[in-house]
Design a protein around this motif. Structure first.
Motif, PDB file in Angstrom:
ATOM      1  N   GLY A 134       0.959  -1.235   0.018  1.00  0.00           N
ATOM      2  CA  GLY A 134       0.036  -0.039   0.052  1.00  0.00           C
ATOM      3  C   GLY A 134       0.647   1.300   0.019  1.00  0.00           C
ATOM      4  O   GLY A 134       0.247   2.331  -0.105  1.00  0.00           O
ATOM      5  N   VAL A 135       2.201   1.068   0.061  1.00  0.00           N
ATOM      6  CA  VAL A 135       3.088   2.282   0.109  1.00  0.00           C
ATOM      7  C   VAL A 135       3.860   2.184  -1.163  1.00  0.00           C
ATOM      8  O   VAL A 135       3.645   3.071  -2.113  1.00  0.00           O
ATOM      9  CB  VAL A 135       3.830   2.260   1.205  1.00  0.00           C
ATOM     10  CG1 VAL A 135       4.728   3.486   1.531  1.00  0.00           C
ATOM     11  CG2 VAL A 135       2.987   2.259   2.613  1.00  0.00           C
ATOM     12  N   ASP A 136       4.866   1.492  -1.140  1.00  0.00           N
ATOM     13  CA  ASP A 136       5.701   1.441  -2.524  1.00  0.00           C
ATOM     14  C   ASP A 136       5.136   0.522  -3.247  1.00  0.00           C
ATOM     15  O   ASP A 136       5.195   0.523  -4.621  1.00  0.00           O
ATOM     16  CB  ASP A 136       6.882   0.969  -1.971  1.00  0.00           C
ATOM     17  CG  ASP A 136       7.782   2.091  -1.009  1.00  0.00           C
ATOM     18  OD1 ASP A 136       7.530   3.181  -1.372  1.00  0.00           O
ATOM     19  OD2 ASP A 136       8.762   1.673  -0.397  1.00  0.00           O
ATOM     20  N   TYR A 137       4.957  -0.587  -2.805  1.00  0.00           N
ATOM     21  CA  TYR A 137       4.376  -1.741  -3.766  1.00  0.00           C
ATOM     22  C   TYR A 137       2.901  -1.703  -3.868  1.00  0.00           C
ATOM     23  O   TYR A 137       2.148  -2.179  -3.297  1.00  0.00           O
ATOM     24  CB  TYR A 137       4.737  -3.320  -3.343  1.00  0.00           C
ATOM     25  CG  TYR A 137       6.226  -3.163  -3.032  1.00  0.00           C
ATOM     26  CD1 TYR A 137       7.238  -3.816  -4.281  1.00  0.00           C
ATOM     27  CD2 TYR A 137       6.956  -2.837  -2.083  1.00  0.00           C
ATOM     28  CE1 TYR A 137       8.555  -3.886  -4.151  1.00  0.00           C
ATOM     29  CE2 TYR A 137       8.531  -3.098  -1.991  1.00  0.00           C
ATOM     30  CZ  TYR A 137       9.077  -3.502  -2.951  1.00  0.00           C
ATOM     31  OH  TYR A 137      10.589  -3.431  -2.923  1.00  0.00           O
ATOM     32  N   VAL A 138       2.396  -1.041  -4.979  1.00  0.00           N
ATOM     33  CA  VAL A 138       1.062  -1.022  -5.391  1.00  0.00           C
ATOM     34  C   VAL A 138       0.937  -1.122  -6.688  1.00  0.00           C
ATOM     35  O   VAL A 138       1.340  -0.558  -7.728  1.00  0.00           O
ATOM     36  CB  VAL A 138       0.432   0.496  -5.092  1.00  0.00           C
ATOM     37  CG1 VAL A 138      -0.864   0.489  -5.411  1.00  0.00           C
ATOM     38  CG2 VAL A 138       0.891   0.935  -3.808  1.00  0.00           C
ATOM     39  N   PRO A 139       0.152  -2.390  -7.322  1.00  0.00           N
ATOM     40  CA  PRO A 139      -0.126  -2.480  -8.608  1.00  0.00           C
ATOM     41  C   PRO A 139      -1.086  -1.337  -8.938  1.00  0.00           C
ATOM     42  O   PRO A 139      -2.008  -0.966  -8.610  1.00  0.00           O
ATOM     43  CB  PRO A 139      -1.279  -3.924  -8.482  1.00  0.00           C
ATOM     44  CG  PRO A 139      -1.008  -4.276  -7.144  1.00  0.00           C
ATOM     45  CD  PRO A 139      -0.577  -3.318  -6.166  1.00  0.00           C
ATOM     46  N   THR A 140      -0.660  -0.815 -10.132  1.00  0.00           N
ATOM     47  CA  THR A 140      -1.124   0.359 -10.825  1.00  0.00           C
ATOM     48  C   THR A 140      -1.509   0.204 -12.244  1.00  0.00           C
ATOM     49  O   THR A 140      -0.662  -0.510 -12.881  1.00  0.00           O
ATOM     50  CB  THR A 140       0.009   1.572 -10.432  1.00  0.00           C
ATOM     51  OG1 THR A 140       0.541   1.481  -9.206  1.00  0.00           O
ATOM     52  CG2 THR A 140      -0.707   2.737 -11.084  1.00  0.00           C
ATOM     53  N   ASN A 141      -2.455   0.771 -12.607  1.00  0.00           N
ATOM     54  CA  ASN A 141      -3.065   0.785 -13.853  1.00  0.00           C
ATOM     55  C   ASN A 141      -2.053   1.355 -14.760  1.00  0.00           C
ATOM     56  O   ASN A 141      -1.238   2.120 -14.495  1.00  0.00           O
ATOM     57  CB  ASN A 141      -4.103   1.843 -13.942  1.00  0.00           C
ATOM     58  CG  ASN A 141      -4.663   1.810 -15.580  1.00  0.00           C
ATOM     59  OD1 ASN A 141      -3.845   2.607 -16.292  1.00  0.00           O
ATOM     60  ND2 ASN A 141      -5.911   1.419 -15.526  1.00  0.00           N
ATOM     61  N   LYS A 142      -1.597   0.394 -15.855  1.00  0.00           N
ATOM     62  CA  LYS A 142      -0.395   0.964 -16.929  1.00  0.00           C
ATOM     63  C   LYS A 142      -0.271   2.406 -17.488  1.00  0.00           C
ATOM     64  O   LYS A 142       0.472   2.995 -17.529  1.00  0.00           O
ATOM     65  CB  LYS A 142      -0.510  -0.189 -17.862  1.00  0.00           C
ATOM     66  CG  LYS A 142      -1.191  -0.016 -19.022  1.00  0.00           C
ATOM     67  CD  LYS A 142      -0.860  -1.062 -19.989  1.00  0.00           C
ATOM     68  CE  LYS A 142      -1.671  -1.423 -21.140  1.00  0.00           C
ATOM     69  NZ  LYS A 142      -1.560  -2.073 -22.047  1.00  0.00           N
ATOM     70  N   PHE A 143      -1.721   2.996 -17.599  1.00  0.00           N
ATOM     71  CA  PHE A 143      -1.876   4.089 -18.243  1.00  0.00           C
ATOM     72  C   PHE A 143      -1.228   5.109 -16.992  1.00  0.00           C
ATOM     73  O   PHE A 143      -0.347   6.275 -17.375  1.00  0.00           O
ATOM     74  CB  PHE A 143      -3.059   4.531 -18.745  1.00  0.00           C
ATOM     75  CG  PHE A 143      -3.462   3.487 -20.037  1.00  0.00           C
ATOM     76  CD1 PHE A 143      -2.768   3.870 -21.164  1.00  0.00           C
ATOM     77  CD2 PHE A 143      -4.319   2.470 -19.999  1.00  0.00           C
ATOM     78  CE1 PHE A 143      -3.185   3.060 -22.395  1.00  0.00           C
ATOM     79  CE2 PHE A 143      -4.528   1.851 -20.867  1.00  0.00           C
ATOM     80  CZ  PHE A 143      -4.039   2.000 -22.099  1.00  0.00           C
ATOM     81  N   VAL A 144      -1.884   5.123 -15.885  1.00  0.00           N
ATOM     82  CA  VAL A 144      -1.457   5.926 -14.662  1.00  0.00           C
ATOM     83  C   VAL A 144       0.116   5.727 -14.640  1.00  0.00           C
ATOM     84  O   VAL A 144       0.758   6.959 -14.531  1.00  0.00           O
ATOM     85  CB  VAL A 144      -2.194   5.701 -13.557  1.00  0.00           C
ATOM     86  CG1 VAL A 144      -1.785   6.432 -12.453  1.00  0.00           C
ATOM     87  CG2 VAL A 144      -3.691   5.944 -13.683  1.00  0.00           C
ATOM     88  N   LEU A 145       0.615   4.744 -14.736  1.00  0.00           N
ATOM     89  CA  LEU A 145       1.955   4.250 -14.385  1.00  0.00           C
ATOM     90  C   LEU A 145       2.903   4.940 -15.580  1.00  0.00           C
ATOM     91  O   LEU A 145       4.018   5.449 -15.173  1.00  0.00           O
ATOM     92  CB  LEU A 145       2.052   2.880 -14.297  1.00  0.00           C
ATOM     93  CG  LEU A 145       3.521   2.443 -13.698  1.00  0.00           C
ATOM     94  CD1 LEU A 145       3.869   3.136 -12.632  1.00  0.00           C
ATOM     95  CD2 LEU A 145       3.732   0.999 -13.663  1.00  0.00           C
TER      96      LEU A 145
END
Lengths: 572, 91
Positions: free
Chosen positions: A46-57
């Motif tokens: 929830g801090v560093d390791y957060v799966p993120t939508n590829k467009f946002v990333l």
């Protein structure tokens, strides 16, 4: 040559790189696997390791890697004509930067999202890690000095940008309050912020601020440099949510708006490029194109800085390993587009060849100012905005990128100083560490004269260090591939090329600094040269070992003779 | 369904994307700052138990149960293998 044709060819090349070459890399070289459990899932916190939508990333990745550097480099390099810069940016983006960014993302994802510094410790050796710290410190030091000069030159050349540039700090501070204290809707805040920024540009355009000849006993250039360092020092000490975070955010949004304005104008105006394809009559004192072109344009063709962003942050948020192709490679494409826009603005925004030659009267003349004025003329022709206003928009955009990089770099350098202090057993307080950073930065900027011309002399050295960092990253990727017993040739060719040009450029510059009797830069040059040769040596040793040894295909750890697979402990 | 819900959904996901765009790069810095502040708070609350006279202990003693759960995490992070408190034994 029509600039629209050039833009279309360039975009087509980069898109072909994305749709063809990056697919090949993903399938055959890095073998990205959508089933692989990425660190974002495995270590989700929830801090560093957060799966993120590829467009946002991708948005993050792109806005962190793209800044003023892909504007400054190409805008300086078109002095050799537009063709060399164009070829290096397009070919560089396709075969160098895209491969490098995607590769560093992959390397980090396969190593629990660790940073390149950690990876160099693992794949190159303990000395590799120290080397990495040295190179990063040099890189940050030079970027701060170079950008202070770039901003100062712009503030003096485009006095209309003074109000929006400094006003943007207030806008960012208010946005920070709106979000954290007043909990306002972010979409609304964004709209308000952008409107406020552009209103400031309108105000600044009406009221240019030209400093008097002597202000507090300093020339305008000296005054701006000192003020900028004071600002960067204070900004880097404030809690990040107060200033740095909203500033980064608004800049990210601004990057998309700026790119949109620039390319839309090129599309509508399609100006003719007046600069020669290859400049036969370069001004006196211009260094030879070979090898200086390849270090003048660093960001936009290949840049080691991207590896730091890829490995430190983006890798920890990658949802699927296969997203790395979009985030890493397309991030590089985005930066290539910015560099291409800078090339077009600096070569097609002038009426005649004579006008252009008057701007590029000497090496390091022109540069960002040429981008601003040329781009201003194109925006004027394309969108019908007044020339002055268009130039103010572009100058503000360039300064904001450079300033954000500057305050972030001062902050990061403070951590490096504190870390170094810890090794020596001294606890360095925040303010003292920042003071050290600022004083060294100011000294470097003023090293070649009180007008801060030292800052731009550093530019090619900055490019070289950036390439050096890229070679270090490429060496790590090559070692990983060798340990997995795959063919690393697509990494090795760019690696050798980048190493050779940067060492060659260092040697050439050594001569220049010697004749100019610039001992400080000469010293820096020698340090970087030693670091480069060291990188080459360590990388060769590590690759030889990787080629000969046996390694576990999953963990990359050495398999000891006689030990069964899986018996080796993970040694990190 | 209706067009209005699609537009609302679009706005919502746009807002969420922007928020992510705003927050993600600084998530680590901010959570670390928050943890540092929490650590300071923990030390203040535990002051009496650690043998440091605390003029506000009349008030902070009420907060002891709140920090008790955090003690283990706190002392390991501070580099102490065992809990320094006699009253709170966690490991």
């Amino acid at each position: 040559m029509n600039s629209l044709v050039l833009a279309i060819i360039g975009i087509a090349m980069m898109l072909a790189g994305y749709f063809v070459y990056s697919k090949y890399l993903a399938r055959r070289v890095y073998r990205l696997n959508s089933e692989f459990r990425t660190p974002a899932h495995e270590l989700q916190d929830g801090v560093d390791y957060v799966p993120t939508n590829k467009f946002v990333l991708w948005g993050h990745h792109f806005t962190s890697v793209a800044g003023a550097a892909p504007i400054v480099g190409p805008a300086v390099a078109v002095i050799w004509g537009w063709l060399p810069a164009f070829l290096w940016v397009t070919i560089g983006t396709v075969f160098f930067a895209g491969m490098h960014d995607m590769g560093s993302l992959w390397a980090s994802v396969r190593n629990r999202g660790q940073s390149m510094g950690m990876l160099s410790g693992r794949y190159i050796g303990a000395r590799g890690r120290n080397l990495f710290l040295v190179v990063i410190f040099l890189l940050l030091l030079m970027v701060v000095a170079a950008f202070a000069t770039v901003i100062t030159n712009l503030l003096i050349a485009t006095p209309t940008s003074v109000i929006p540039v400094w006003g943007a700090i207030a806008v960012a501070a208010v946005i920070g309050q709106m979000i954290y204290r007043w909990k306002m809707n972010l979409l609304l805040t964004t709209v308000i912020g952008v409107v406020a920024l552009y209103s400031l540009i309108l105000v600044g355009d009406r009221f240019p601020v030209v400093l008097p000849e002597s202000i507090l006993g300093m020339t305008p250039a000296t005054f701006w440099i000192v003020t900028l360092f004071l600002y960067a020092g204070v900004a880097s000490l404030l809690p990040v949510w107060v200033l740095l975070q909203p500033r980064d955010y608004i800049n990210g949004v601004q990057l998309f708006i700026g790119l949109g304005i620039l390319y839309l104008s090129v599309l509508l105006a399609s100006p003719t490029i007046v600069a020669p394809a290859v400049n036969q009559a370069v001004p006196e004192g211009t260094p030879s194109i070979w090898p200086l072109l390849f270090v003048t344009v660093a960001c936009g063709a290949i840049s080691g800085f991207h590896g730091m962003v890829s490995s430190g942050t983006s890798a920890k948020q990658l949802d699927k390993e296969t997203d790395g192709r979009f985030v890493g490679y397309f991030g590089a494409v985005g930066e290539g587009l910015l560099a291409l826009g800078a090339i077009i603005a600096a070569t097609a925004g002038y009426q005649t060849l004579a006008d252009w030659e008057a701007v590029y009267s000497a090496f390091n003349e022109g540069g960002v100012s040429a981008f601003v004025n040329g781009g201003g003329a194109i925006v004027n022709a394309g969108l019908g905005l007044p020339v002055g206003l268009s130039a103010t928009i572009l100058a503000t955009m360039a300064v904001l990128f450079a300033a954000t990089t500057m305050d972030t770099a001062v902050r990061l350098q403070r951590f490096v100083v504190q870390e170094a202090g810890e090794i020596l057993g001294v606890r360095v307080p925040n303010v003292a560490a920042t003071l050290v950073v600022v004083v060294v930065g100011v000294a470097l900027t003023f090293s070649a004269g009180a007008d801060g011309s030292g800052g731009l002399l550093i530019w090619p050295l900055f490019g070289t260090t950036n390439q050096l960092l890229a070679s270090l990253t490429l060496a790590i990727i090559a070692v990983m591939l060798l340990r997995k017993k795959r063919n690393p040739v697509l990494i090795l060719i760019p690696l050798v090329f980048v190493m050779v040009v940067s060492v060659y450029a260092l040697v050439v510059q050594l001569g220049t600094f010697w004749t100019d009797q610039n001992w400080l830069l000469l010293g820096l040059d020698v340090v970087i040269l030693v670091a480069s040769l060291w990188v080459a040596l360590e990388a060769t040793i590590a690759m030889q070992a990787a080629r000969k040894g046996q390694f576990d295909p999953e963990t990359d750890d050495p398999v000891l003779a006689g030990a069964g697979r899986g018996d080796t402990a993970a040694s990190d | 369904m209706t067009r209005r819900t699609t537009v609302a959904d679009g706005m919502r996901s746009l807002s969420a994307g922007l928020r992510e765009f705003y927050e993600a790069p600084y998530r680590r810095t901010l959570s670390r700052a928050r943890r540092d502040e929490d650590d300071l708070f923990t030390v203040v609350v535990l002051a009496e138990a650690l043998g440091v006279p605390n003029p506000a202990s009349y008030y902070t003693v009420e907060l002891l149960p709140l920090v008790a759960e955090r003690v283990h995490e706190w002392h390991t992070r501070m580099g102490m293998e065992r809990s320094p408190l006699d009253s709170v034994s966690c490991c």
